[in-house]
Design a protein around this motif. Structure first.
Motif, PDB file in Angstrom:
ATOM      1  N   ILE A 592       0.830  -1.209   0.000  1.00 12.25           N
ATOM      2  CA  ILE A 592       0.000   0.000   0.000  1.00 12.25           C
ATOM      3  C   ILE A 592       0.865   1.260   0.000  1.00 12.25           C
ATOM      4  CG2 ILE A 592      -1.730   1.317   1.297  1.00 12.25           C
ATOM      5  CD1 ILE A 592      -2.782  -1.361   2.330  1.00 12.25           C
ATOM      6  N   CYS A 593       1.854   1.303   0.909  1.00  9.70           N
ATOM      7  CA  CYS A 593       2.626   2.541   1.049  1.00  9.70           C
ATOM      8  C   CYS A 593       4.098   2.388   0.692  1.00  9.70           C
ATOM      9  CB  CYS A 593       2.500   3.072   2.475  1.00  9.70           C
ATOM     10  SG  CYS A 593       3.169   1.948   3.731  1.00  9.70           S
ATOM     11  N   GLY A 594       4.590   1.166   0.502  1.00  3.68           N
ATOM     12  CA  GLY A 594       5.984   0.968   0.127  1.00  3.68           C
ATOM     13  C   GLY A 594       6.959   0.959   1.284  1.00  3.68           C
ATOM     14  N   GLU A 595       6.468   1.022   2.515  1.00  4.52           N
ATOM     15  CA  GLU A 595       7.332   0.970   3.692  1.00  4.52           C
ATOM     16  C   GLU A 595       7.773  -0.478   3.964  1.00  4.52           C
ATOM     17  OE1 GLU A 595       8.494   3.501   5.706  1.00  4.52           O
ATOM     18  OE2 GLU A 595       7.786   4.728   4.039  1.00  4.52           O
ATOM     19  N   PRO A 596       8.779  -0.670   4.835  1.00  3.24           N
ATOM     20  CA  PRO A 596       9.179  -2.035   5.212  1.00  3.24           C
ATOM     21  C   PRO A 596       7.974  -2.830   5.711  1.00  3.24           C
ATOM     22  CG  PRO A 596      10.776  -0.460   6.024  1.00  3.24           C
ATOM     23  CD  PRO A 596       9.655   0.349   5.456  1.00  3.24           C
ATOM     24  N   ALA A 597       7.929  -4.121   5.345  1.00  2.21           N
ATOM     25  CA  ALA A 597       6.690  -4.895   5.526  1.00  2.21           C
ATOM     26  C   ALA A 597       6.905  -6.112   6.407  1.00  2.21           C
ATOM     27  CB  ALA A 597       6.144  -5.327   4.173  1.00  2.21           C
ATOM     28  N   GLU A 598       5.800  -6.584   6.957  1.00  2.00           N
ATOM     29  CA  GLU A 598       5.688  -7.884   7.590  1.00  2.00           C
ATOM     30  C   GLU A 598       4.533  -8.608   6.908  1.00  2.00           C
ATOM     31  OE1 GLU A 598       5.128  -6.503  11.590  1.00  2.00           O
ATOM     32  OE2 GLU A 598       2.942  -6.550  11.420  1.00  2.00           O
ATOM     33  N   ALA A 623     -10.133  -9.239  -2.115  1.00  2.00           N
ATOM     34  CA  ALA A 623      -8.995  -8.998  -3.003  1.00  2.00           C
ATOM     35  C   ALA A 623      -8.013 -10.164  -2.970  1.00  2.00           C
ATOM     36  CB  ALA A 623      -8.293  -7.709  -2.595  1.00  2.00           C
ATOM     37  N   MET A 624      -7.791 -10.745  -1.785  1.00  2.00           N
ATOM     38  CA  MET A 624      -6.875 -11.887  -1.670  1.00  2.00           C
ATOM     39  C   MET A 624      -7.428 -13.101  -2.412  1.00  2.00           C
ATOM     40  SD  MET A 624      -5.753 -11.399   2.319  1.00  2.00           S
ATOM     41  CE  MET A 624      -4.500 -12.656   2.406  1.00  2.00           C
ATOM     42  N   ARG A 625      -8.750 -13.261  -2.376  1.00  2.00           N
ATOM     43  CA  ARG A 625      -9.350 -14.359  -3.134  1.00  2.00           C
ATOM     44  C   ARG A 625      -9.194 -14.107  -4.631  1.00  2.00           C
ATOM     45  NH1 ARG A 625     -15.593 -16.165  -2.436  1.00  2.00           N
ATOM     46  NH2 ARG A 625     -15.956 -14.021  -3.101  1.00  2.00           N
ATOM     47  N   LEU A 626      -9.274 -12.856  -5.040  1.00  2.00           N
ATOM     48  CA  LEU A 626      -9.194 -12.519  -6.462  1.00  2.00           C
ATOM     49  C   LEU A 626      -7.813 -12.828  -7.034  1.00  2.00           C
ATOM     50  CD1 LEU A 626     -11.158 -11.340  -8.522  1.00  2.00           C
ATOM     51  CD2 LEU A 626     -10.243  -9.078  -8.028  1.00  2.00           C
ATOM     52  N   VAL A 627      -6.758 -12.629  -6.234  1.00  2.00           N
ATOM     53  CA  VAL A 627      -5.399 -12.898  -6.721  1.00  2.00           C
ATOM     54  C   VAL A 627      -4.887 -14.256  -6.226  1.00  2.00           C
ATOM     55  CG1 VAL A 627      -4.788 -10.471  -6.900  1.00  2.00           C
ATOM     56  CG2 VAL A 627      -4.383 -11.670  -4.756  1.00  2.00           C
ATOM     57  N   ASN A 628      -5.786 -15.019  -5.575  1.00  2.00           N
ATOM     58  CA  ASN A 628      -5.439 -16.370  -5.110  1.00  2.00           C
ATOM     59  C   ASN A 628      -4.213 -16.351  -4.192  1.00  2.00           C
ATOM     60  OD1 ASN A 628      -5.793 -19.130  -4.907  1.00  2.00           O
ATOM     61  ND2 ASN A 628      -4.510 -19.597  -6.672  1.00  2.00           N
ATOM     62  N   ARG A 629      -4.263 -15.484  -3.170  1.00  2.00           N
ATOM     63  CA  ARG A 629      -3.177 -15.365  -2.202  1.00  2.00           C
ATOM     64  C   ARG A 629      -3.728 -15.447  -0.785  1.00  2.00           C
ATOM     65  NH1 ARG A 629      -0.566 -15.983  -6.025  1.00  2.00           N
ATOM     66  NH2 ARG A 629       1.330 -14.979  -6.757  1.00  2.00           N
ATOM     67  N   LYS A 630      -2.990 -16.158   0.095  1.00  2.00           N
ATOM     68  CA  LYS A 630      -3.352 -16.189   1.510  1.00  2.00           C
ATOM     69  C   LYS A 630      -2.408 -15.342   2.351  1.00  2.00           C
ATOM     70  CE  LYS A 630      -3.507 -20.743   2.084  1.00  2.00           C
ATOM     71  NZ  LYS A 630      -3.793 -22.047   2.757  1.00  2.00           N
ATOM     72  N   THR A 631      -1.437 -14.699   1.697  1.00  2.00           N
ATOM     73  CA  THR A 631      -0.491 -13.837   2.400  1.00  2.00           C
ATOM     74  C   THR A 631      -0.350 -12.513   1.658  1.00  2.00           C
ATOM     75  OG1 THR A 631       1.355 -14.818   1.172  1.00  2.00           O
ATOM     76  CG2 THR A 631       0.827 -15.769   3.326  1.00  2.00           C
ATOM     77  N   LEU A 632      -0.129 -11.429   2.409  1.00  2.00           N
ATOM     78  CA  LEU A 632       0.107 -10.108   1.830  1.00  2.00           C
ATOM     79  C   LEU A 632       1.187  -9.398   2.635  1.00  2.00           C
ATOM     80  CD1 LEU A 632      -3.466  -8.662   1.085  1.00  2.00           C
ATOM     81  CD2 LEU A 632      -1.814  -9.522  -0.579  1.00  2.00           C
ATOM     82  N   PRO A 633       2.169  -8.738   1.961  1.00  2.00           N
ATOM     83  CA  PRO A 633       3.152  -7.936   2.705  1.00  2.00           C
ATOM     84  C   PRO A 633       2.546  -6.588   3.092  1.00  2.00           C
ATOM     85  CG  PRO A 633       3.695  -7.956   0.361  1.00  2.00           C
ATOM     86  CD  PRO A 633       2.486  -8.814   0.521  1.00  2.00           C
ATOM     87  N   MET A 634       2.551  -6.278   4.371  1.00  2.00           N
ATOM     88  CA  MET A 634       1.964  -5.037   4.892  1.00  2.00           C
ATOM     89  C   MET A 634       2.923  -4.408   5.901  1.00  2.00           C
ATOM     90  SD  MET A 634      -1.250  -4.491   3.846  1.00  2.00           S
ATOM     91  CE  MET A 634      -2.560  -5.370   2.982  1.00  2.00           C
ATOM     92  N   CYS A 635       2.963  -3.074   5.943  1.00  2.00           N
ATOM     93  CA  CYS A 635       3.675  -2.416   7.031  1.00  2.00           C
ATOM     94  C   CYS A 635       2.872  -2.600   8.316  1.00  2.00           C
ATOM     95  CB  CYS A 635       3.881  -0.937   6.731  1.00  2.00           C
ATOM     96  SG  CYS A 635       2.339   0.008   6.676  1.00  2.00           S
ATOM     97  N   LYS A 636       3.496  -2.322   9.437  1.00  2.00           N
ATOM     98  CA  LYS A 636       2.837  -2.578  10.716  1.00  2.00           C
ATOM     99  C   LYS A 636       1.564  -1.756  10.858  1.00  2.00           C
ATOM    100  CE  LYS A 636       5.205  -4.129  14.068  1.00  2.00           C
ATOM    101  NZ  LYS A 636       6.178  -4.348  15.166  1.00  2.00           N
ATOM    102  N   PHE A 637       1.571  -0.526  10.332  1.00  2.00           N
ATOM    103  CA  PHE A 637       0.395   0.342  10.445  1.00  2.00           C
ATOM    104  C   PHE A 637      -0.792  -0.227   9.666  1.00  2.00           C
ATOM    105  CE2 PHE A 637      -2.091   3.823   8.515  1.00  2.00           C
ATOM    106  CZ  PHE A 637      -2.672   4.345   9.668  1.00  2.00           C
ATOM    107  N   HIS A 638      -0.588  -0.523   8.383  1.00  2.00           N
ATOM    108  CA  HIS A 638      -1.683  -1.050   7.565  1.00  2.00           C
ATOM    109  C   HIS A 638      -2.079  -2.466   7.977  1.00  2.00           C
ATOM    110  CE1 HIS A 638      -0.491   2.251   4.699  1.00  2.00           C
ATOM    111  NE2 HIS A 638      -1.812   2.359   4.694  1.00  2.00           N
ATOM    112  N   HIS A 639      -1.127  -3.235   8.504  1.00  2.00           N
ATOM    113  CA  HIS A 639      -1.447  -4.561   9.011  1.00  2.00           C
ATOM    114  C   HIS A 639      -2.431  -4.448  10.177  1.00  2.00           C
ATOM    115  CE1 HIS A 639       0.212  -8.760  10.373  1.00  2.00           C
ATOM    116  NE2 HIS A 639      -1.015  -8.822   9.879  1.00  2.00           N
ATOM    117  N   GLY A 640      -2.181  -3.470  11.027  1.00  2.00           N
ATOM    118  CA  GLY A 640      -3.102  -3.253  12.137  1.00  2.00           C
ATOM    119  C   GLY A 640      -4.481  -2.825  11.664  1.00  2.00           C
ATOM    120  N   LEU A 641      -4.530  -1.973  10.606  1.00  2.00           N
ATOM    121  CA  LEU A 641      -5.822  -1.549  10.063  1.00  2.00           C
ATOM    122  C   LEU A 641      -6.618  -2.736   9.525  1.00  2.00           C
ATOM    123  CD1 LEU A 641      -5.012   1.765   8.141  1.00  2.00           C
ATOM    124  CD2 LEU A 641      -6.131   1.501  10.350  1.00  2.00           C
TER     125      LEU A 641
END
Length: 688
Positions: A592-598, A623-641
């Motif tokens: 989403i924002c390009g910051e370091p991800a988890e 969206a995850m179902r649409l791209v057939n993914r069970k994982t997404l890289p997110m920064c800590k802020f967006h992961h919390g959201l």
């Protein structure tokens, strides 16, 4: 938070890891333990190796199940894992500072009674277990024998049965072996000693393996450290089982004690059978009198009837054509995981002697017990042995003497003699691999898919599937019965597997639909057709049960050959051994924002969507179902959201742009519709 400046050098690329694994196998084949130790040490200190191990297990069904950490606070899962974790892992493992967390023990009830203890480790510990398993597999796969199946690539149940078809065209006796509580009784010192002497002696690796074996076991009522055994459910347990029982394979196939049973010489003709079929002087004179008085054709007919009568006597008195004794005796051994079967061409006393040798070896060398209750000696002519859910038995002797048997086309030989008067013989018995239809149906009765009444089995409505819509009912029950048909269709009585699908499966599905719609089975077939074809409003097929034909089942010995060549291509090594994706999302920044991800992990996207409240929208799951993914890289802020349920259309738009830039395909029109729906929901909430 992950360090965005963490750059993996060229050595730490996945291609380098694959080449290192290839070199590891090559040096192991040369028995160069010193070079093996060097490569193992470099792999343990390589972050990319641990990333590949993570990639290979992250989508496994049980990987998100919390382990023993649930008893000591917050459970440790893969959710929130970042590159920093793998960098830290590559430092503490070579230093010997890694410690496995506690393993949660769960008792799984057995169908025969009792329970099976299952050990569940924390998800992040499974990454290290996978690393141990990958290294051990490369070091041991080339050493395993062709008779070993289970917990190996291209060594399934059907491969084991195909091996039996080729190696055991006909058998006399079978020793069914079952090792009592095999996983629970591995001797740690002996197991590690085998690995240190024959596979790898790198001390850091050996210490890490010891730590995995000695991990603390916790349950609701107690906690303890295993002194013997390896937990069932551990990622590394299957390969350890094969390494430990490889010693049994070598003993049966190469030991001096059993050498006398591996003669392999051609079977000796039975003198009694030969004497019975020989023509006496009186019979010869009688035949010559028939030829002079009635002609050559009657002469051949007389000899034919005489031979048939003698063969019937041999069949009645059970006089075999050949006998196995001395160097003519032979054995054939097949093992699948901790179950094995030994085919013996000899006598029952030979079987008892072989069983005692195996029992003593297991007790003295491996400290394992051969179960007396589950280990049987079976005479294949009179009874059926059981292996992998199939029944193995010998077809009865058949006397071939009719015209349809020996000369179906009615041809004449060079001497104008009708072949129906010669060629009478005893057909060689063949090994048959079948399955018990009654046993399969009884299991389906327990599951609620079939009912039993007045000594007969009938299909019934499957009540557990009533929660699904009609299309999903068809797809679910089709998967269940197709799986059964595929497994048991390998047997010689494949026509029973065909009936299992076409009759029991189809009518069970129709009855379930009728139950859900409060209709009749006949009306269900009238509406959806014989094959239960479900269509949507646009007349597009959503589901179809279908019908299996004979061509889906017929299998010959030639079509069930097994290739035992090991995988040596680097690309195949990555894809088949480690299941590596072309791009590791763990190395991406926040989408989403390009910051370091988890990493944001979802155990099951479809089930998570089914659990949402009616009228609510979970756009990131969509969206995850649409791209057939069970994982997404997110920064800590967006992961919390995401975990708090706060989404907006701008974040979704950035998400799909990141996927497009990263080369991950998806349906653009559906993505645009999802973004628009998120925008509408956001506007409605703002107006309120």
């Amino acid at each position: 938070m992950a360090n965005n400046n963490l750059v993996l050098n060229s050595y730490e690329s996945s291609e380098t890891v694959a080449s290192e694994l290839t070199r590891l196998r090559e040096f192991s084949e040369q028995n160069n333990i010193a070079e093996v130790n060097n490569i193992v040490k470099s792999l343990l200190g390589n972050p990319e190796f641990w990333i590949l191990c993570y990639e290979s297990i992250k989508s496994n069904p049980g990987v998100h199940t919390p382990g023993g950490s649930t008893f000591f606070g917050k459970p440790k899962t893969l959710d929130g894992i970042d590159l920093e974790f793998f960098h830290r892992l590559s430092i503490i493992v070579p230093r010997g500072n890694f410690i496995f967390g506690p393993i949660k023990r769960v008792d799984i009830p057995k169908s025969q009674g009792g329970s099976r203890p299952l050990g569940i480790a924390d998800s992040r510990d499974k990454i290290v277990q996978k690393g141990l398993a990958v290294i051990l597999e490369e070091l041991s796969e080339h050493r395993f024998l062709d008779c070993s199946f289970g917990f190996r690539r291209s060594r399934s149940c059907h491969d084991a049965l195909a091996y039996i078809r080729r190696k055991v065209p006909s058998g006399m006796w079978a020793i069914e072996g079952d090792i009592s509580k095999c996983f629970d009784h591995f001797n740690h010192k002996r197991l590690v000693s085998f690995i240190r002497k024959k596979y790898v002696s790198q001390q850091i690796f050996i210490d890490l393996l010891y730590k995995a074996l000695k991990a603390k076991i916790v349950s609701i009522n107690s906690s303890f450290i295993n002194k013997i055994g390896t937990p069932q459910g551990s990622v590394v347990s299957p390969i350890l089982c094969n390494i430990y029982l490889h010693e049994l394979d070598v003993f049966i196939n190469e030991s001096e004690e059993l050498k006398k049973f591996r003669g392999g010489k051609a079977a000796t003709g039975n003198p009694k059978f030969k004497a019975l079929l020989s023509i006496s002087r009186e019979e010869e004179l009688e035949a010559e009198g028939v030829r002079k008085s009635k002609g050559t054709r009657k002469y051949w007919k007389f000899l034919h009837k005489l031979r048939v009568s003698k063969l019937k006597i041999a069949e009645k008195e059970n006089i075999p054509r050949v006998i196995f004794k001395g160097r003519n005796r032979k054995i054939s051994y097949i093992r699948y995981a901790d179950d094995f079967i030994i085919f013996v061409w000899g006598t029952k006393n030979d079987c008892l002697e072989i069983k005692n040798y195996v029992k003593n070896f297991l007790k003295s060398e491996l400290e394992l017990d051969l179960s007396d209750d589950k280990s049987h000696i079976t005479h294949l002519k009179k009874d059926k042995a059981t292996f992998l859910g199939f029944q193995l038995w010998q077809s009865p002797n058949k006397l071939l003497f009719k015209k349809s048997d020996v000369n179906p086309l009615g041809k004449l030989d060079r001497e104008k003699m009708d072949l129906k008067y010669r060629g009478a013989t005893m057909q060689t018995p063949r090994l048959r691999i079948t399955f018990s239809m009654d046993k399969v149906l009884k299991k389906l009765v327990d599951k609620g898919l079939v009912r039993y009444k007045a000594g007969k089995f009938f299909p019934t409505s499957f009540k557990s599937a009533l929660q699904y819509d009609i299309a999903n009912i068809v797809l679910y029950l089709k998967a269940v019965f197709r799986g059964l048909a595929n497994y048991y269709g390998f047997a010689h009585n494949w026509y029973d597997a065909k009936m299992l699908y076409n009759y029991f499966g189809r009518f069970c599905t129709a009855m379930t639909i009728a139950h859900k719609t409060k209709s009749k089975v006949s009306k269900v077939f009238n509406k959806y057709g014989e094959n239960l074809v479900i269509k949507d409003s646009n007349n597009k097929v959503k589901a179809s049960f279908g019908t299996l034909t004979n061509s889906n089942f017929k299998k010959t010995v030639s079509s069930s050959k097994v290739s035992f060549t090991s995988v040596k291509d680097v690309e195949q090594l990555l894809l088949e051994n480690l299941k590596v994706a072309k791009q590791h999302l763990i190395e991406w920044p926040c989408i989403i924002c390009g910051e370091p991800a988890e990493m944001h992990h979802v155990k099951h996207v479809r089930k998570a969507l089914q659990k949402k409240k009616s009228g609510s929208y979970n756009f990131y799951l969509e969206a995850m179902r649409l791209v057939n993914r069970k994982t997404l890289p997110m920064c800590k802020f967006h992961h919390g959201l995401i975990h708090s349920g706060k989404y907006d259309e701008e974040s979704l738009e950035a998400l799909f742009k990141s996927f497009k830039k990263g080369g991950i395909g998806f349906n653009k029109s559906k993505a645009k519709a999802l973004i628009n729906k998120a925008s509408q929901v956001s506007d409605n909430s703002d107006n309120k």
